[in-house]
Design a protein around this motif. Structure first.
Motif, PDB file in Angstrom:
ATOM      1  N   LEU A 194      90.439  42.302  63.735  1.00 53.69           N
ATOM      2  CA  LEU A 194      91.825  42.549  63.366  1.00 53.69           C
ATOM      3  C   LEU A 194      92.484  41.194  63.172  1.00 53.69           C
ATOM      4  CD1 LEU A 194      93.508  45.069  62.900  1.00 53.69           C
ATOM      5  CD2 LEU A 194      94.262  44.955  65.271  1.00 53.69           C
ATOM      6  N   VAL A 195      92.670  40.790  61.938  1.00 50.81           N
ATOM      7  CA  VAL A 195      93.135  39.445  61.618  1.00 50.81           C
ATOM      8  C   VAL A 195      94.617  39.320  61.964  1.00 50.81           C
ATOM      9  CG1 VAL A 195      93.444  37.751  59.772  1.00 50.81           C
ATOM     10  CG2 VAL A 195      91.424  39.229  59.792  1.00 50.81           C
ATOM     11  N   PRO A 196      95.018  38.313  62.738  1.00 52.16           N
ATOM     12  CA  PRO A 196      96.442  38.131  63.056  1.00 52.16           C
ATOM     13  C   PRO A 196      97.279  37.933  61.799  1.00 52.16           C
ATOM     14  CG  PRO A 196      95.069  36.763  64.473  1.00 52.16           C
ATOM     15  CD  PRO A 196      94.166  37.314  63.409  1.00 52.16           C
ATOM     16  N   LEU A 197      98.516  38.426  61.846  1.00 54.18           N
ATOM     17  CA  LEU A 197      99.399  38.309  60.688  1.00 54.18           C
ATOM     18  C   LEU A 197      99.597  36.851  60.276  1.00 54.18           C
ATOM     19  CD1 LEU A 197     102.169  40.925  61.556  1.00 54.18           C
ATOM     20  CD2 LEU A 197     100.464  41.095  59.753  1.00 54.18           C
ATOM     21  N   GLU A 198      99.700  35.958  61.256  1.00 54.88           N
ATOM     22  CA  GLU A 198      99.955  34.567  60.923  1.00 54.88           C
ATOM     23  C   GLU A 198      98.750  33.893  60.271  1.00 54.88           C
ATOM     24  OE1 GLU A 198      99.166  34.806  65.437  1.00 54.88           O
ATOM     25  OE2 GLU A 198     100.261  35.922  63.893  1.00 54.88           O
TER      26      GLU A 198
ATOM     27  N   PRO B 175     103.120  41.621  67.448  1.00 49.37           N
ATOM     28  CA  PRO B 175     102.095  41.021  66.575  1.00 49.37           C
ATOM     29  C   PRO B 175     100.719  41.192  67.184  1.00 49.37           C
ATOM     30  CG  PRO B 175     103.963  39.534  66.896  1.00 49.37           C
ATOM     31  CD  PRO B 175     104.151  40.671  67.850  1.00 49.37           C
ATOM     32  N   TYR B 176      99.752  41.584  66.364  1.00 46.38           N
ATOM     33  CA  TYR B 176      98.443  41.891  66.894  1.00 46.38           C
ATOM     34  C   TYR B 176      97.575  40.651  66.973  1.00 46.38           C
ATOM     35  CZ  TYR B 176      97.384  42.071  61.912  1.00 46.38           C
ATOM     36  OH  TYR B 176      97.266  41.787  60.595  1.00 46.38           O
ATOM     37  N   ARG B 177      96.595  40.672  67.848  1.00 49.13           N
ATOM     38  CA  ARG B 177      95.681  39.565  68.058  1.00 49.13           C
ATOM     39  C   ARG B 177      94.259  40.105  68.060  1.00 49.13           C
ATOM     40  NH1 ARG B 177      99.859  37.506  67.483  1.00 49.13           N
ATOM     41  NH2 ARG B 177     100.825  35.782  68.595  1.00 49.13           N
ATOM     42  N   PRO B 178      93.297  39.318  67.607  1.00 51.89           N
ATOM     43  CA  PRO B 178      91.915  39.786  67.684  1.00 51.89           C
ATOM     44  C   PRO B 178      91.440  39.785  69.120  1.00 51.89           C
ATOM     45  CG  PRO B 178      91.994  37.518  66.919  1.00 51.89           C
ATOM     46  CD  PRO B 178      93.421  37.983  67.015  1.00 51.89           C
ATOM     47  N   SER B 179      90.468  40.637  69.407  1.00 49.17           N
ATOM     48  CA  SER B 179      89.872  40.630  70.721  1.00 49.17           C
ATOM     49  C   SER B 179      89.134  39.317  70.935  1.00 49.17           C
ATOM     50  CB  SER B 179      88.889  41.801  70.850  1.00 49.17           C
ATOM     51  OG  SER B 179      89.565  43.022  70.671  1.00 49.17           O
TER      52      SER B 179
END
Length: 473
Positions: A204-208, A22-26
């Protein structure tokens, strides 16, 4: 808007990143200081009521002119541009003091001018907007974002930047609209001022967080169609227009078939895109489905989603929301998909409704047959009417066109009591060919060397690179 509203370089992820985590914003940059709300200041278009004590001939309604002045009896033009009502009253009193003794000036605001503000960045319709400024309340930031078509799915709401003129000089401060969306902090929904410039940077907006963002009042309408592209392991790759709330695709195995859709209020998601593109192919790697997204600054974001976890544990956040211009890429699995997983995929909402197989040879209804995904070989034979009296009922051939362009062939023993099995009753895939040969008696009656079946030429083409199964000997 002027170029001075441009924010820091948006956070983007290069296309080479293929992590399925899952991606996270910087980490955000240090926020700009917030500016407290200040009294209303006068500008061109405001109407005021001026009263001089016991001098009705000098009293009346006046409008602030384009140059910021009020043209008043006796004293002429008085510049009130950018002044509060109290400051303007003091300036007007000072001018009348030159002609009158203790003039007793009262100044009230009758109607406010419309606000002209600008918005840029991650907004669907950037540009300049005129907002009505009537009534007792002032226009809010969220009203502007809604009028401008709503934020994009790459909007960094934690660092919305506002440029405002004060005493003729631009000042910058930041607003955390995520605090408003997530916890209802209305203090973040600032009142706008004439000439404000708003910039929404990218992240980059997190999926959650994406689903909550999509349900916010400042999100775009989901009834508008979006243009996307779907490539990779789907039956009909290419560009598509997605309406809100896409239905099943119908016959996904037919090239050129039409995918169904309906209008509605449901945001367009990855599974909608896969459905309208005909559904996934058997070798699709749904654990690393990739979305490529352009930002308003011209950069590109890339992130992966794991649709297998959506099927396995119901991780609905993995069914990412799409926006106009997105590209969905479904890669090819590097290892063969197991029977259990293949069965699960065939039952998913983003699998095709039907696949096409060819059953040729000694069956009652030879030719093209449509069957549901994951249909076992035995059922494929029965869907073609079953064996005729000339068939070799003990074995059949299975010819499969692989994703890499190669062709494999197998001879499979037939037992209609056998459950689905990779070895003896494999699940069929789109474009599989089942070849049912002649029994020995039928071959003898055909004088062994005479092939009256028109399928012979077709099988000769298939077997050109290799020796085909001896099913017709």
């Amino acid at each position: 808007m002027s170029g001075s509203t441009a924010g820091p370089t948006p956070t983007t992820v290069p296309l080479s990143q293929t992590s399925s985590q899952p991606y996270r914003p910087s980490p955000p940059a240090a926020p700009l200081p917030q500016q407290p709300e200040r009294p209303y200041t006068l500008g061109a278009g405001d109407r005021v009521q001026l009263s001089l004590f016991q001098l009705p001939q000098y009293s009346g309604e006046f409008e602030v002119q384009v140059d910021g002045t009020l043209t008043l009896p006796v004293v002429g033009d008085v510049n009130v541009l950018g002044l509060t009502l109290d400051s303007a009253r003091e300036r007007i009193t000072a001018r009348y003091n030159q002609y009158l003794r203790r003039p007793g000036v009262t100044l009230n605001l009758l109607s406010r001018r419309p606000l002209v503000v600008g918005v840029a960045g991650e907004i669907n319709r950037p540009g300049s907007y005129t907002l009505s400024n009537e009534g007792t309340t002032f226009p809010k930031l969220t009203q502007l974002l809604t009028q401008a078509g709503g934020i994009t799915r790459s909007a960094n709401l934690r660092e919305v930047q506002v440029q405002r003129l004060r005493n003729g000089q631009p000042q910058m401060f930041s607003v955390n609209l995520w605090d408003l969306v997530s916890s209802g902090n209305v203090n973040q929904d600032i009142t706008l001022r004439d000439g404000d410039s708003i910039f929404i940077p990218s992240t980059l907006v997190p999926l959650e967080e994406a689903q909550l963002l999509a349900e916010a009042g400042i999100a775009p309408s989901t009834s508008s169609p979006i243009n996307i592209a779907v490539i990779g392991e789907v039956f009909r790759p290419g560009p598509y227009t997605l309406q809100g709330g896409v239905t099943r695709t119908g016959d996904a195995g037919i090239p050129g078939g039409e995918g169904g859709s309906r209008a509605g209020g449901t945001a367009q998601k990855i599974t909608d895109a896969i459905q309208i593109a005909g559904g996934i192919k058997p070798m699709a790697n749904i654990r690393q489905v990739q979305v490529r997204r352009l930002t308003r600054s011209g950069g590109e974001q890339t992130f992966n989603v794991d649709l297998w976890s959506l099927l396995e544990v119901g991780a609905t956040q993995q069914n990412a929301l799409l926006q106009d211009g997105d590209t969905v890429f479904i890669p090819t699995a590097t290892a063969a998909v197991g029977a259990a997983e293949s069965s699960r995929l065939a039952e998913s909402s983003f699998a095709p409704d039907t696949i096409r197989i060819n059953v040729v040879g000694e069956v009652r209804n030879a030719g093209l047959v449509e069957v549901p995904p994951n249909t076992p070989l035995n059922q494929g034979i029965l869907a073609a009417g079953g064996f005729n009296t000339r068939a070799r009922a003990t074995t059949v051939g299975l010819v499969r066109l692989n994703p890499d362009g190669t062709v494999t062939q197998r001879e499979i023993n037939i037992d209609f009591a056998q459950g689905i099995s990779d070895a003896d009753n494999p699940a069929l895939q789109n474009n599989d060919i089942i070849v049912v040969g002649r029994s020995g008696l039928a071959a003898f009656s055909d004088n062994l060397g005479s092939v009256a079946n028109p399928l012979a030429n077709f099988l000769n083409i298939l077997s050109a690179p290799f020796r085909f199964l001896n099913l017709f000997d």
